[in-house]
Design an enzyme around this catalytic site. Sequence first.
Site, PDB file in Angstrom:
ATOM      1  N   GLU A 116       0.783  -1.098   0.012  1.00 56.51           N
ATOM      2  CA  GLU A 116      -0.004   0.079  -0.048  1.00 56.51           C
ATOM      3  C   GLU A 116       0.738   1.350   0.154  1.00 56.51           C
ATOM      4  O   GLU A 116       1.909   1.260   0.537  1.00 56.51           O
ATOM      5  CB  GLU A 116      -0.943  -0.030   1.191  1.00 56.51           C
ATOM      6  CG  GLU A 116      -2.142  -0.487   0.668  1.00 56.51           C
ATOM      7  CD  GLU A 116      -2.950  -1.055   1.741  1.00 56.51           C
ATOM      8  OE1 GLU A 116      -4.447  -1.100   1.503  1.00 56.51           O
ATOM      9  OE2 GLU A 116      -2.609  -1.797   2.624  1.00 56.51           O
TER      10      GLU A 116
ATOM     11  N   CYS B  88       3.349   8.127   1.482  1.00 55.67           N
ATOM     12  CA  CYS B  88       3.984   7.234   2.797  1.00 55.67           C
ATOM     13  C   CYS B  88       4.083   5.769   1.698  1.00 55.67           C
ATOM     14  O   CYS B  88       3.277   5.257   1.050  1.00 55.67           O
ATOM     15  CB  CYS B  88       2.935   6.796   3.676  1.00 55.67           C
ATOM     16  SG  CYS B  88       3.503   5.771   4.774  1.00 55.67           S
TER      17      CYS B  88
ATOM     18  N   CYS C 260       7.328  -8.114   6.461  1.00 55.54           N
ATOM     19  CA  CYS C 260       8.530  -7.637   7.139  1.00 55.54           C
ATOM     20  C   CYS C 260       8.899  -8.771   7.952  1.00 55.54           C
ATOM     21  O   CYS C 260       8.169  -9.335   8.734  1.00 55.54           O
ATOM     22  CB  CYS C 260       7.902  -6.473   7.852  1.00 55.54           C
ATOM     23  SG  CYS C 260       9.591  -5.503   8.790  1.00 55.54           S
TER      24      CYS C 260
ATOM     25  N   CYS D 122       7.461  -6.736  14.780  1.00 53.23           N
ATOM     26  CA  CYS D 122       7.269  -6.122  15.869  1.00 53.23           C
ATOM     27  C   CYS D 122       5.865  -6.540  16.459  1.00 53.23           C
ATOM     28  O   CYS D 122       4.966  -6.818  15.637  1.00 53.23           O
ATOM     29  CB  CYS D 122       7.363  -4.733  15.463  1.00 53.23           C
ATOM     30  SG  CYS D 122       8.831  -4.153  15.073  1.00 53.23           S
TER      31      CYS D 122
ATOM     32  N   CYS E  51       2.790  -4.708  15.047  1.00 51.76           N
ATOM     33  CA  CYS E  51       2.613  -4.053  13.798  1.00 51.76           C
ATOM     34  C   CYS E  51       1.903  -5.240  12.799  1.00 51.76           C
ATOM     35  O   CYS E  51       2.652  -6.481  12.808  1.00 51.76           O
ATOM     36  CB  CYS E  51       3.792  -3.876  13.255  1.00 51.76           C
ATOM     37  SG  CYS E  51       3.970  -3.759  11.382  1.00 51.76           S
TER      38      CYS E  51
ATOM     39  N   GLU F 225      10.966  -3.060   6.181  1.00 53.11           N
ATOM     40  CA  GLU F 225      11.964  -2.168   6.840  1.00 53.11           C
ATOM     41  C   GLU F 225      12.669  -1.614   5.682  1.00 53.11           C
ATOM     42  O   GLU F 225      13.670  -2.694   5.112  1.00 53.11           O
ATOM     43  CB  GLU F 225      12.636  -3.264   7.899  1.00 53.11           C
ATOM     44  CG  GLU F 225      13.908  -2.825   8.321  1.00 53.11           C
ATOM     45  CD  GLU F 225      13.775  -1.235   8.927  1.00 53.11           C
ATOM     46  OE1 GLU F 225      13.136  -1.070   9.760  1.00 53.11           O
ATOM     47  OE2 GLU F 225      14.660  -0.491   8.314  1.00 53.11           O
TER      48      GLU F 225
ATOM     49  N   CYS G 166      -2.891   4.237  10.786  1.00 50.98           N
ATOM     50  CA  CYS G 166      -1.932   3.290  10.871  1.00 50.98           C
ATOM     51  C   CYS G 166      -2.607   1.930  11.285  1.00 50.98           C
ATOM     52  O   CYS G 166      -3.615   2.215  12.325  1.00 50.98           O
ATOM     53  CB  CYS G 166      -0.990   3.738  12.146  1.00 50.98           C
ATOM     54  SG  CYS G 166      -0.543   5.415  12.141  1.00 50.98           S
TER      55      CYS G 166
END
Length: 379
Positions: free
Chosen positions: A93, A106, A113, A117, A120, A173, A347
């Site tokens: 995205e 963004c 990833c 985390c 996330c 990342e 987010c």
Amino acid sequence: MAELTNLLDLEPAGLVRWCGELGEKPFRAKQLQRWIHQFGESDFDAMTDLAKSLREKLKTHATVAAPAVISDHTSSDGTRKWLLDVGNGNAVETVFIPEENRGTLCVSTQAGCAVNCRFCSTGKQGFSRNLSVAEIIGQLWLAERLLRRAKGVPAGPKGERQITNVVMMGMGEPLLNYEPTVAALKMMLDDNAYGLSRRRVTVSTSGVVPMIDKLSGDCAVALAVSLHASNDPLRDELVPLNRKYPLKELLAACKRYLAFAPRDFITFEYCMLDGVNDSPDQARELVQLVKGKVPCKINLIPFNPFPASGLLRSPRERVTAFADVLLQAGIVTTVRKTRGDDIDAACGQLAGEVQDRTNAPQRMTRAPVHVHRPSRPSH
Ligand code: SAH
Ligand code: SF4
């Protein structure tokens, strides 16, 4: 026929080399680069100041191909989100956040990833693959082109630029997909492409220490570091990469970076998790950690929950109390506003059909996967 070269994959020096191989002079590469990145042009026949013979050569050797758009939504607050197909069931995205005097894009750097985390949703998907240079810069290429089209702004350097800032805060990342990320950054900065200043381009990292140092030499743009915790045991849990690069090493790397950075501070991102990292004591510990050590701004991000996380967003008063401790200690602190909620673009709310590579139990449902995007960057 030989495979076509996607010109979006070539950073400025690479495009000069590639044109050289075709027997063309470096200034042709510059012209070509302007057509592609400033005019958003993908049709070689429309590149009218290139010799016809060159245009014919380009047609048989090259293409300009950004990822295909799967969906395109605009929020009532103007935030626009694209879901892009990057092949093999993977999607990423890209989100545009308009503000009064700037427009921020963004961008994503990986499908999934590997850092994983706790809070996330991209991490929960596991790692699928690195994006190519064309897939990274293609997000900017495509978004600028579509935004201009929607507003009737003419193509080319004279048309008003819609994207004035870029943050690498989408999926992935960036510093674990280093070379393509840097190539894309170089195009963002190049005067014959997007011409953005280094302070308007931000890389956000979970703390890949050696690559922070490498970035300072290769392409020192503004740096945001996802901190999320004020001590190692907690950060080990929230950002597993901390076990490899603990806080002391991370903060030392931030300090070294500042000697090269376009801004005289590092932005620390801190995702506010209810009862996990949001107490006044932890705020004081955070002050101790950074104050007088690393010139910084702290950006508190309200956590956007997703079902598999088992975590909750800190209540408003707790965020305010935490921010007050930092502010009283003289640390510049902002609380990120959530944008684009109505199109699931805030987010942690983004949903893309991304292939599952993790076999994690929570993913076995095949429900749409949530990926995150930070809204309204502080830079
Ligand atoms: N991998 C990089 C860049 C992408 S993540 C990094 O970690 O910095 C960008 C930011 O989004 C991170 O600071 C992260 O804290 C934030 N983020 C991730 N998941 C989130 C969620 N569910 N709610 C709010 N912010 C989130
Ligand atoms: Fe990866 Fe960043 Fe998400 Fe951590 S917060 S899992 S590093 S994308």
